[in-house]
Every structure is written in structure tokens, then in C-alpha cells.
Design an enzyme around this catalytic site. Sequence first.
Site, PDB file in Angstrom:
ATOM      1  N   ASP A 245      -1.024  -3.008   3.729  1.00  0.00           N
ATOM      2  CA  ASP A 245      -1.438  -3.686   5.106  1.00  0.00           C
ATOM      3  C   ASP A 245      -2.431  -5.114   4.890  1.00  0.00           C
ATOM      4  OD1 ASP A 245      -2.528  -3.400   7.886  1.00  0.00           O
ATOM      5  OD2 ASP A 245      -4.462  -3.256   7.362  1.00  0.00           O
TER       6      ASP A 245
ATOM      7  N   GLU B 267       5.205   2.954 -12.565  1.00  0.00           N
ATOM      8  CA  GLU B 267       4.843   4.190 -13.578  1.00  0.00           C
ATOM      9  C   GLU B 267       5.794   5.326 -12.765  1.00  0.00           C
ATOM     10  OE1 GLU B 267       0.698   5.159 -12.994  1.00  0.00           O
ATOM     11  OE2 GLU B 267       0.212   3.275 -13.947  1.00  0.00           O
TER      12      GLU B 267
HETATM   13  C1  NOJ Z   1      -2.427  -4.943  10.323  1.00  0.00           C
HETATM   14  C2  NOJ Z   1      -2.006  -3.753  11.186  1.00  0.00           C
HETATM   15  O1  NOJ Z   1      -0.428  -3.676  11.565  1.00  0.00           O
HETATM   16  C3  NOJ Z   1      -2.949  -3.611  12.271  1.00  0.00           C
HETATM   17  O2  NOJ Z   1      -2.467  -2.739  13.275  1.00  0.00           O
HETATM   18  C4  NOJ Z   1      -4.453  -3.790  11.821  1.00  0.00           C
HETATM   19  O3  NOJ Z   1      -5.081  -3.865  13.073  1.00  0.00           O
HETATM   20  C5  NOJ Z   1      -4.541  -4.720  10.994  1.00  0.00           C
HETATM   21  N1  NOJ Z   1      -3.633  -4.764   9.633  1.00  0.00           N
HETATM   22  C6  NOJ Z   1      -5.934  -4.463  10.075  1.00  0.00           C
HETATM   23  O4  NOJ Z   1      -5.557  -3.359   9.331  1.00  0.00           O
END
Ligand code: NOJ
Length: 515
Positions: free
Chosen positions: A200, A244
Site C-alpha cells: 500500500d 527468501e
Molecule cells: C491506498 C488504499 O488503496 C486506500 O484505500 C487507502 O486509503 C490509502 N492507500 C491509505 O492506506
Amino acid sequence: MAGLGQEWQWWKTAVFYEIYPKSFSDGNGDGIGDLDGITDRLGYLADLGVDAIWLAPFYPSPMADGGYDVSDFCDVASDMGTLKAFDGMLSRAHSLGIRVITDLVANHTSDQHPWFQDSRSSRAARRRDWYIWRDKPNGWRAALTDESAWTYDKRSGQYYLHLFLAQQPDLNWRNEEVAFAMHSVMRFWLERGVDGFRVDAAQCLAKDPEFRDTPELLTVPVAAVNDQPYTHEIISGLKKVVQEYGDDRLLLGEIYVDDAAAVSRYCSPRYREFDLAFNFSLLRSSWSSEEYASVIREVQDIFEAAGAWPTWVLSNHDRPRVRTRFSGSPDRARAAFTVLSTLRGSPFIYQGEELGLVDAVVPSELAVDPKGRDGQRAPIPWAGHWPHEWNGILPRLPFPPESVSLNVESQSMNSESMLSFCRRMLRLRRASEALQIGCLELLEGPDEIVMYSRKSGLSELITVVNFSDRIIDMTMPGEWQIIVSSSGGGEQSRYQGVVPPETAFVLELSPRAKA
Ligand code: NOJ
Ligand code: CA
């Protein structure tokens, strides 16, 4: 495609499917989608032609940001199941030949996470430096609110950084203990057998060491911290952990920057960072032949130059659904799906895209997301009868409009439905080496037509899309057969030189012409 060489790792030929677990399927009737609900639907996904699923967060979370505020990275939220349910889901998926990748929310934690609880407890706390504390805030703005990215903590008398909500403090990746802790989280899930991670907000991991906030660096989302050289080092560290466990585990990055060249830099095999990164250029494109053609050309050139493999995305849990963006038109949604499944690169389908759903209309008193993303996170209608197999307590969000007809049950019984069409498209893709790995060439056509060929060895397919609302006459040299048509008509018949409005075809040289 068992015969493909070693450079054809599974993720290059795979069709991915994003699951937002809370609204996908409810296994126990409490109105909240859960892991058992996913297990129940794996057969459906296998039939659709999905090779891998990506699960958005199902971890314990106060849900300030739809689960992206994680309070324990190594457990399952109590309303979504247990680790045992996760293991069951994973082994069922694997037995159906479906890989599973999970979300690694590496940039921040929930403010309720024990690491942050410790960090904020005093300036001398053991984990104080795991987060980013300053005496004075700079001008950075938070991506989800456009307010200051700094919140004052009264008790310890300093500000902490959060590039998203105040409930999502950013981790300090310059502290080695943070990297170590996050690597342990990865190993926890890799040991359980996950096939990789979607990382993310990866462009945010390292911050500008000088915390500069000059005006040109202040555009939201937080350009000041995007794309730092140190971010690349962090990612190669993540890649080493994944390796790994062998060469078969995927590291996929969410790099939320506008520029395809910057994205490709993160997944070029030269640097051993991500194997794939999201390419959001179609997600940002409107229904326009110029935009589609230029995006396809640009991504093709840039990724090829970087030696990187592209991905394609029309919808996800952060953006209005593709059909919603295209004025609600089912024809455009079908044509776009044809493009998604015939481009060179790995396609990502967002749950419900295969049903042609539009976003639900969510009245403000039911809204749960601070950024207005509830409409695309509405529950999936599985059956025609209300409540569409969300038996027991109703889900918190309303169903998408047209759920009485656009559900899985009704569409499965109708060979002309969007679902049946998507199944045909994905079957075609899976059976065709040209579509999976072949090279792509954009072809010249009339205005408002986008067309490209996919070629591998002797096999060649051509995708033709008419973006206009008029019939377009277009002759083609040779004799061509329509194998799939987004408007249904004429499949398996000779191409007659006419492309109906807002329709996509996949064409193949007719057997007679080939002979
Ligand atoms: C991207 C995620 O897809 C989104 O839903 C989220 O609000 C932000 N990153 C922060 O984690
Ligand atoms: Ca449930």
C-alpha cells in the site's frame, strides 16, 4: 501455457481479481463480509477465469480508513474470521489453482496499534523513533483530508506525521527496527503460504530527509514525500524477504504517482524491487479514443524501455467504478473490459466489475468512508431476491442499483449478460498465447476507433473499439472472423466491415484466409 520459459512468471499471465472483503460475501449472516464468505465464492472466481486474488485488509482495525488503519498486522479482524479461517480459505484457493496475495500496509499503522501506543507514551519511549515526531509541523497536507499532515500530541508535546488520516501515523522507515518489524510481518504471512503482497502507498515510504515544503512540492497527494531515492532501498529490502521464500512469490506495488515512467522505474527487473506495480492510467482515462490510444502507446513504450511488465486497472475500491465513470453506460463498460482483457500486461478486475455494477448511492447518514468511497464498496449482490444472499443482518451500505437484475445468480443464467461475456473474454485470454504474452502494436484506423494487434508466433488477434455513438465503416485487408463482440451480435461470424457504436470486437484471421 506450461511451455512458457522461466521469464514468464505466473503473475505475467495471470488475471487478478481484487476483493474488498467487507463487502464481498458474508459467510455467517452478520452483514459483514468475511473470510468464510470468500471461501464460499472461490468456485465462482475459478469459473470466471481468475488466477489470483488480492485481498484488501481484513486485519484488526478501528476502520477509520476502511481497514487501511491496521492495529494488528498478524491477525484477522474478529468480525471477518480467524487465522484458521484464513488458512482454510488459502488452501481451498490453492486447490482451485487460485493464488492469494494480501495487502501490506507498510507506510503507516492505526493510532491504536501497540507500536504507536508505545511511541506516543513519552519522548523516551522505546519505540518513540518508530514514527515521525517533530517539534514544529511543516506545510505538508494529508492525502485523505487535505488538512495538515501533522497532529499535535499533547502528552508528549510534539507533532506526528500522517500522510493520510490523523488515525494513521506514518512509520519511520529510516529506523532499522521498523524495517525489521515489517519484515517479520511479511514472514508471518509467507510462512502461512500467501503468494505475495500488494504494498500500500509504496511511493510514500521514505520522506524527504529535509522535510522541504516549498510550494511546488506541496500538491496533494503529498508530492513532497513521493518517490524518494530511499523508497527504492526500502522496496528492495521487501523484495529480499519475499525471495527468501523462492521465486514464485509476488511483490506488487501501489505507486500512486501520475507519471507512468516513474511507476515503471519501480518494477524494472534491473533494480530488483517490485515484480509488478499498478498502472492507473486507464483508471484515470475518460471514454475517449484519443486518451485510450495515447495511454496504450505511452505505457507500451515506457514499460518496454524499462524491461518492465505492465498492469491494467479499470476500477478499484478507491475510485468510482468504470461504468459509473462512463456515464452509467453498460456498452462502454463491456468495451472497456474487452480492452482490459486483451492488452499486453496483467489485468486487475475489481469485484463486481464483471457484473457491470455502478456505484451505490449512499445517503450521508449511512456513509462510513471519510473520502466518499462507499459507493464502490457496496455489497456484491449474489442472488436476485433481496437481500441478495446477505441473509441475517443487512450490510451497512445499500446495494448497488439494479441489483435485482445485475446479480450473480441472474447473470449466470443469461448467456448475453455482462458476467457471461466476461467469462468468454477471460476464457479466450487464457487460451491465447497472443493475448497472454504476444507483442502489441497499435494500428491506424478511422477517427474514434482504437485498434491494436496482439501477435505471438503465427497467431494474431486484433481488438477493435468504436468509441463513437455511430456505426463506423472500416474495411480490413484479408478476411476476418469476429470471435468475441462486446455487444453480443455477430460472434463467430465473418467481419463485414462495420463496427457498431460503443462496441469492441476481437478479430482473428478467418480459417479460410489462414489456410
Ligand atoms: C491506498 C488504499 O488503496 C486506500 O484505500 C487507502 O486509503 C490509502 N492507500 C491509505 O492506506
Ligand atoms: Ca460475516
